[in-house]
Design a protein around this motif. Structure first.
Motif, short mmCIF file in Angstrom:
data_model
loop_
_atom_site.label_atom_id
_atom_site.label_comp_id
_atom_site.label_asym_id
_atom_site.label_seq_id
_atom_site.Cartn_x
_atom_site.Cartn_y
_atom_site.Cartn_z
N UNK A 432 56.91 -54.25 0.63
CA UNK A 432 56.17 -54.26 1.63
C UNK A 432 54.74 -55.17 1.38
N UNK A 433 54.38 -55.44 0.23
CA UNK A 433 53.30 -56.16 -0.05
C UNK A 433 53.53 -57.59 0.77
N UNK A 434 54.92 -58.04 0.60
CA UNK A 434 55.11 -59.49 1.12
C UNK A 434 55.69 -59.34 2.68
N UNK A 435 55.94 -58.07 3.20
CA UNK A 435 56.31 -57.89 4.37
C UNK A 435 55.42 -58.31 5.33
N UNK A 436 55.55 -59.04 6.43
CA UNK A 436 54.59 -59.63 7.21
C UNK A 436 54.71 -58.69 8.62
#
Length: 607
Positions: A432-436
């Protein structure tokens, strides 16, 4: 053995034609009735199954009225110089009508057994209703449909009464095996009757046994492959880090929700906005968390309101806008993951990819997802061959493969054991940290929500009672119910005495405060792990206490404390305090009274 074998060929010809017609009509009727919500459903259902409960002679009589020379169809056929009565076509029609209910009811049962989440998830992945039918519903219902087809064939083969009324008993033209048996017995030709009876039993039972054998082979094959997968997992484990860098094809934006949904048990009415930081929906069972996700995904329709995602209006009751699930570009991860059981891992992931992509592009994108989710080498396996953690990662890969603008996670860890839950929670946090895109995470576990989501929306009976950062909600909950959801166990009604002093009625003490309060203060609370045990009884907010009882967990002790005097029974206590076992060892043998301090900085004030 009779010299004339025409009843055999006429029976096979009529029953096969009837089964062919019933196959398509029965499946179409069953699938239509599955989704039909209009008026007269019971009446339609009764008409469909009437040939199953009416006497065959009554069915034949009605068919004769319908297809006879004075009937509506009979008159129409006369213009073409064609007759159905007393022909093998009539026998086929009679067999079709009496076998239709078996095909319809069995196929309907097969469709009803399909998990509704599979169909809903397919819609969120952009599949049309036609695609869902051919790729999901029909393959999953296939065993039931095959059984229905065989039952319909057996029923058509054995039809007697309706056929006799409509087609008659014309040797070599309309005489089927059941009629050959009847008239052989009537004529005293018992050997001929036995021959035809054995023939029809062999044909019917052979088909049914073949279907049962096929289904047993399917079950054994699935069980065997599942066992092999379990043995391989025991050697290789189910771990692995998740690293995902989606190639977003949309501009950054946010989600605006302002909806009302009238439900039988309560009314859901919420309004909030969120950006790319994961928003946790926290609340007890029945608070409306999952219903919000279903409304966003287009699975449910709000009674009124508006939903806007990155500038696109998904729903607007005033403007009459309600985009179907397939057009919303929203990924939905449900509690049981809803992987398509008849599709491989690779096929599951590829399901939501654009249909215009070439086969080579699809293979490349699927392989990228497999690598990103640490699922290399599992592309050819099926969901039942995977562990719970692997299934979750496949479902997440499938949702992300379509590059959704929003990702909805409905308690994704609820079906996992404690160890795997913790492991996958860390992997989900990295993903989720990389999901935009926008992420909504539903849970009733406050620790899970705190670790994964920077912001929280707390729900109670369909209403948002607190929306803010997790730090604000945990340190300054707006109401007692919010404090309870965040894990606070100690509450007391409070009476305002001055701007920095209140009386805690239920605890029987007066407390000094640092933060000024108003007369609107209604309750005061403190978390179980924030008590201070001290030997200095002169400090403010320090009171003598006695232990009423204790409760043990693997790492902590919960102490049920009574202030000012010893408790009279196990329920006579004021506060719950939690201490690590290491501290408990050092304090448990100290004489009473002990002294506990309620730090003014740790007190929770609620209006």
């Amino acid at each position: 053995m009779p010299l004339d074998l025409s009843p055999l060929w006429i029976s096979l010809k009529t029953s096969l034609l009837a089964t062919f017609i019933t196959f398509f009509l029965g499946i179409a009727a069953a699938y239509w009735m599955l989704g039909y919500r209009g008026k007269g459903k019971s009446l339609i259902e009764g008409i469909f199954i009437a040939p199953l409960i009416l006497p065959p002679t009554v069915v034949g009589f009605l068919l004769l009225l319908f297809f006879g020379k004075n009937g509506p169809v009979g008159k129409l056929m006369q213009t073409f110089d064609f007759s159905i009565v007393f022909t093998w076509y009539g026998a086929a029609i009679a067999a079709t009508v009496v076998s239709f209910p078996l095909m319809y009811k069995t196929a309907l049962g097969a469709f009803e057994q399909i998990d509704g989440n599979l169909l809903r998830v397919a819609r969120t992945l952009g599949a049309t209703e036609t695609t869902i039918f051919w790729r999901i519903s029909l393959p999953l219902a296939l065993p039931g449909i095959v059984a229905a087809t065989m039952l319909a064939f057996a029923r058509a083969l054995g039809e007697f009464g309706a056929t006799l009324m409509l087609a008659g008993n014309i040797p070599g033209q309309t005489q089927t095996i059941p009629m050959a048996i009847y008239f052989a017995v009537e004529a005293g030709a018992m050997n001929e009757a036995w021959f035809w009876a054995i023939a029809i039993m062999v044909i019917s039972l052979s088909g049914i046994i073949a279907v049962n054998f096929w289904q047993e082979l399917r079950e054994k094959k699935e069980a065997g492959s599942g066992g092999q997968a379990c043995r391989e997992r025991s050697r290789t484990g189910a771990g692995g880090e998740i690293f995902y860098s989606p190639q977003s094809s949309f501009e950054s934006g946010g989600l605006l929700v302002n909806i009302e949904k009238i439900l039988p048990s309560f009314d859901l009415k919420v309004a909030f906005t969120t950006d790319e930081q994961p928003l946790g929906l926290l609340g007890g069972s029945g608070a409306g968390k999952s219903m919000i996700l279903r409304c966003l995904a287009g699975i449910e329709t709000p009674s009124s309101g508006r939903i806007v995602l990155n500038g696109r209006v998904l729903f607007d009751s005033e403007q009459g806008i309600n985009l179907p699930s397939r057009d919303r570009r929203i990924g939905f991860l449900v509690q049981n993951y809803a992987l398509f059981p008849h599709l491989s891992v690779a096929q599951n992931i590829a399901f939501g990819l654009p249909k215009k992509l070439s086969a080579g592009s699809i293979r490349v994108q699927v392989e990228e997802q497999l690598i990103a989710m640490q699922l290399q080498g599992l592309g050819d396996r099926y969901p039942h061959q995977l562990s719970g953690g692997q299934q979750q990662r496949v479902a997440l890969a499938r949702a992300l493969a379509s590059q959704p603008e929003a990702l909805l996670l409905d308690e994704p860890f609820s079906a996992l054991d404690t160890h795997l839950r913790s492991q996958l929670e860390q992997q989900m946090t990295e993903t989720l940290a990389d999901y935009q895109g926008v992420t909504l995470f539903v849970t009733h576990n406050m620790e899970e929500a705190y670790r994964i989501c920077p912001n929280l929306l707390v729900l109670e009976h369909g209403r948002a009672v607190h929306h803010g950062s997790k730090y604000d909600i945990f340190q300054h909950p707006a109401t007692v119910s919010v404090a309870q959801l965040t894990g606070c166990k100690n509450f007391s009604r409070a009476i305002f005495q001055s701007s920095q002093q209140v009386e805690a009625i239920d605890w029987g003490c007066t407390l000094q405060l640092i933060e000024p309060v108003t007369s609107e203060l209604s309750h005061i609370g403190i978390r179980a792990h924030q008590f201070i045990f001290t030997n200095d009884s002169s400090q403010e907010n320090t009171f003598p206490c006695w232990i009423v009882r204790t409760s043990e967990t693997p790492h902590r002790m919960t102490l049920f404390l009574k202030l000012h005097s010893a408790g009279k029974n196990s329920q006579d206590y004021h506060l719950q305090a939690e201490v690590f076992k290491e501290k408990w060892v050092t304090m448990k043998d100290q004489p009473f009274p002990w002294y506990v301090r309620l730090d003014p900085l740790r007190l929770i004030l609620m209006e």
